[in-house]
Design a protein around this motif. Sequence first.
Motif, PDB file in Angstrom:
ATOM      1  N   ALA A 123      22.177   0.169  21.328  1.00 57.65           N
ATOM      2  CA  ALA A 123      22.996   1.315  21.743  1.00 57.65           C
ATOM      3  C   ALA A 123      22.220   2.615  21.562  1.00 57.65           C
ATOM      4  O   ALA A 123      22.259   3.496  22.429  1.00 57.65           O
ATOM      5  N   ARG A 124      21.501   2.738  20.444  1.00 60.25           N
ATOM      6  CA  ARG A 124      20.682   3.938  20.208  1.00 60.25           C
ATOM      7  C   ARG A 124      19.621   4.115  21.287  1.00 60.25           C
ATOM      8  O   ARG A 124      19.246   5.236  21.622  1.00 60.25           O
ATOM      9  N   ALA A 125      19.151   3.011  21.849  1.00 64.14           N
ATOM     10  CA  ALA A 125      18.124   3.053  22.895  1.00 64.14           C
ATOM     11  C   ALA A 125      18.734   3.258  24.285  1.00 64.14           C
ATOM     12  O   ALA A 125      18.005   3.255  25.280  1.00 64.14           O
ATOM     13  N   GLY A 126      20.055   3.418  24.372  1.00 60.64           N
ATOM     14  CA  GLY A 126      20.703   3.653  25.652  1.00 60.64           C
ATOM     15  C   GLY A 126      21.159   2.405  26.372  1.00 60.64           C
ATOM     16  O   GLY A 126      21.620   2.468  27.508  1.00 60.64           O
ATOM     17  N   VAL A 127      21.045   1.257  25.715  1.00 59.18           N
ATOM     18  CA  VAL A 127      21.493   0.000  26.309  1.00 59.18           C
ATOM     19  C   VAL A 127      23.016  -0.055  26.220  1.00 59.18           C
ATOM     20  O   VAL A 127      23.598   0.285  25.195  1.00 59.18           O
ATOM     21  N   THR A 128      23.658  -0.475  27.306  1.00 57.85           N
ATOM     22  CA  THR A 128      25.119  -0.598  27.305  1.00 57.85           C
ATOM     23  C   THR A 128      25.594  -2.036  27.507  1.00 57.85           C
ATOM     24  O   THR A 128      26.787  -2.305  27.403  1.00 57.85           O
ATOM     25  N   LEU A 129      24.670  -2.937  27.790  1.00 58.40           N
ATOM     26  CA  LEU A 129      25.040  -4.336  28.008  1.00 58.40           C
ATOM     27  C   LEU A 129      23.980  -5.237  27.392  1.00 58.40           C
ATOM     28  O   LEU A 129      22.799  -5.110  27.696  1.00 58.40           O
ATOM     29  N   LEU A 130      24.441  -6.138  26.521  1.00 61.14           N
ATOM     30  CA  LEU A 130      23.550  -7.136  25.925  1.00 61.14           C
ATOM     31  C   LEU A 130      23.916  -8.522  26.427  1.00 61.14           C
ATOM     32  O   LEU A 130      25.089  -8.815  26.650  1.00 61.14           O
ATOM     33  N   LEU A 131      22.908  -9.363  26.585  1.00 61.45           N
ATOM     34  CA  LEU A 131      23.075 -10.743  27.035  1.00 61.45           C
ATOM     35  C   LEU A 131      22.351 -11.666  26.066  1.00 61.45           C
ATOM     36  O   LEU A 131      21.394 -11.257  25.411  1.00 61.45           O
ATOM     37  N   LEU A 132      22.805 -12.907  25.995  1.00 62.13           N
ATOM     38  CA  LEU A 132      22.086 -13.921  25.219  1.00 62.13           C
ATOM     39  C   LEU A 132      22.523 -15.288  25.677  1.00 62.13           C
ATOM     40  O   LEU A 132      23.542 -15.449  26.345  1.00 62.13           O
ATOM     41  N   ASP A 133      21.725 -16.282  25.303  1.00 66.00           N
ATOM     42  CA  ASP A 133      22.133 -17.670  25.506  1.00 66.00           C
ATOM     43  C   ASP A 133      21.861 -18.432  24.224  1.00 66.00           C
ATOM     44  O   ASP A 133      20.965 -18.084  23.455  1.00 66.00           O
ATOM     45  N   THR A 134      22.674 -19.451  23.988  1.00 68.21           N
ATOM     46  CA  THR A 134      22.537 -20.272  22.787  1.00 68.21           C
ATOM     47  C   THR A 134      23.046 -21.669  23.067  1.00 68.21           C
ATOM     48  O   THR A 134      23.834 -21.870  23.997  1.00 68.21           O
ATOM     49  N   ARG A 135      22.595 -22.626  22.287  1.00 67.87           N
ATOM     50  CA  ARG A 135      23.040 -23.998  22.500  1.00 67.87           C
ATOM     51  C   ARG A 135      24.544 -24.102  22.241  1.00 67.87           C
ATOM     52  O   ARG A 135      25.059 -23.639  21.230  1.00 67.87           O
ATOM     53  N   THR A 136      25.240 -24.733  23.156  1.00 73.05           N
ATOM     54  CA  THR A 136      26.682 -24.952  23.036  1.00 73.05           C
ATOM     55  C   THR A 136      26.977 -25.785  21.801  1.00 73.05           C
ATOM     56  O   THR A 136      26.251 -26.727  21.488  1.00 73.05           O
ATOM     57  N   ASP A 137      28.032 -25.420  21.102  1.00 77.76           N
ATOM     58  CA  ASP A 137      28.494 -26.101  19.885  1.00 77.76           C
ATOM     59  C   ASP A 137      27.552 -25.942  18.695  1.00 77.76           C
ATOM     60  O   ASP A 137      27.631 -26.705  17.738  1.00 77.76           O
ATOM     61  N   SER A 138      26.693 -24.945  18.724  1.00 78.80           N
ATOM     62  CA  SER A 138      25.806 -24.673  17.590  1.00 78.80           C
ATOM     63  C   SER A 138      26.467 -23.670  16.650  1.00 78.80           C
ATOM     64  O   SER A 138      27.398 -22.960  17.051  1.00 78.80           O
ATOM     65  N   PRO A 139      25.995 -23.562  15.421  1.00 79.92           N
ATOM     66  CA  PRO A 139      26.510 -22.520  14.525  1.00 79.92           C
ATOM     67  C   PRO A 139      26.315 -21.122  15.112  1.00 79.92           C
ATOM     68  O   PRO A 139      27.147 -20.236  14.906  1.00 79.92           O
ATOM     69  N   ALA A 140      25.231 -20.928  15.866  1.00 78.92           N
ATOM     70  CA  ALA A 140      24.990 -19.621  16.475  1.00 78.92           C
ATOM     71  C   ALA A 140      26.090 -19.267  17.475  1.00 78.92           C
ATOM     72  O   ALA A 140      26.515 -18.112  17.552  1.00 78.92           O
ATOM     73  N   GLU A 141      26.573 -20.253  18.217  1.00 80.04           N
ATOM     74  CA  GLU A 141      27.646 -19.983  19.178  1.00 80.04           C
ATOM     75  C   GLU A 141      28.871 -19.438  18.448  1.00 80.04           C
ATOM     76  O   GLU A 141      29.497 -18.473  18.915  1.00 80.04           O
ATOM     77  N   SER A 142      29.199 -20.004  17.309  1.00 80.47           N
ATOM     78  CA  SER A 142      30.337 -19.520  16.519  1.00 80.47           C
ATOM     79  C   SER A 142      30.100 -18.101  16.023  1.00 80.47           C
ATOM     80  O   SER A 142      31.019 -17.282  16.012  1.00 80.47           O
TER      81      SER A 142
END
Length: 178
Positions: A123-142
Amino acid sequence: MTTVSALGAERLTGVQLGALADELGELLVDAVEGGASVGFLAGLDRGAAARWWRGRAADVDAGRVATWAVREGGRVTGTVSLAYADKPNARHRAELVKLLVHREARGRGLGRSLLALAEREAARAGVTLLLLDTRTDSPAESLYASAGWTRLGVVPDHAADPAGALRPTTLFYKAIGA
């Protein structure tokens, strides 16, 4: 390195990333050995992992990638990076990549803190949209779901897990900043 939070996370320059590449490589190997689907297969060699990090230094210095690291007890225990879009019509967005926490440092909120740091700094850098991908059903998804990220959908057989088996990937986005 510039410390940007009470967490002690430091934003790395390319030279600093190179100097920490062995430790970052150890962290990457730990993630893969722990089953994280972060782009590498089981058996990742520590030297190859360190070389991969060193290969990011030019992108960091050019401003295409921002990387933060947390050091505890004399070693890197966590990291997160933002990959900024390079197309003129996409400069408002970035991708959250390589959010890694050493298995021995998990369960204390370090991943959540690194995620919040990346969101604030984007946000400080002027970004208004973040994206990511992660393995489904992983702890990261939660983690991402509980941190207010919106689940966009699932792509079947998108990426191989460390054992080489194709797994589904969940795509997330989060509107931030303005």
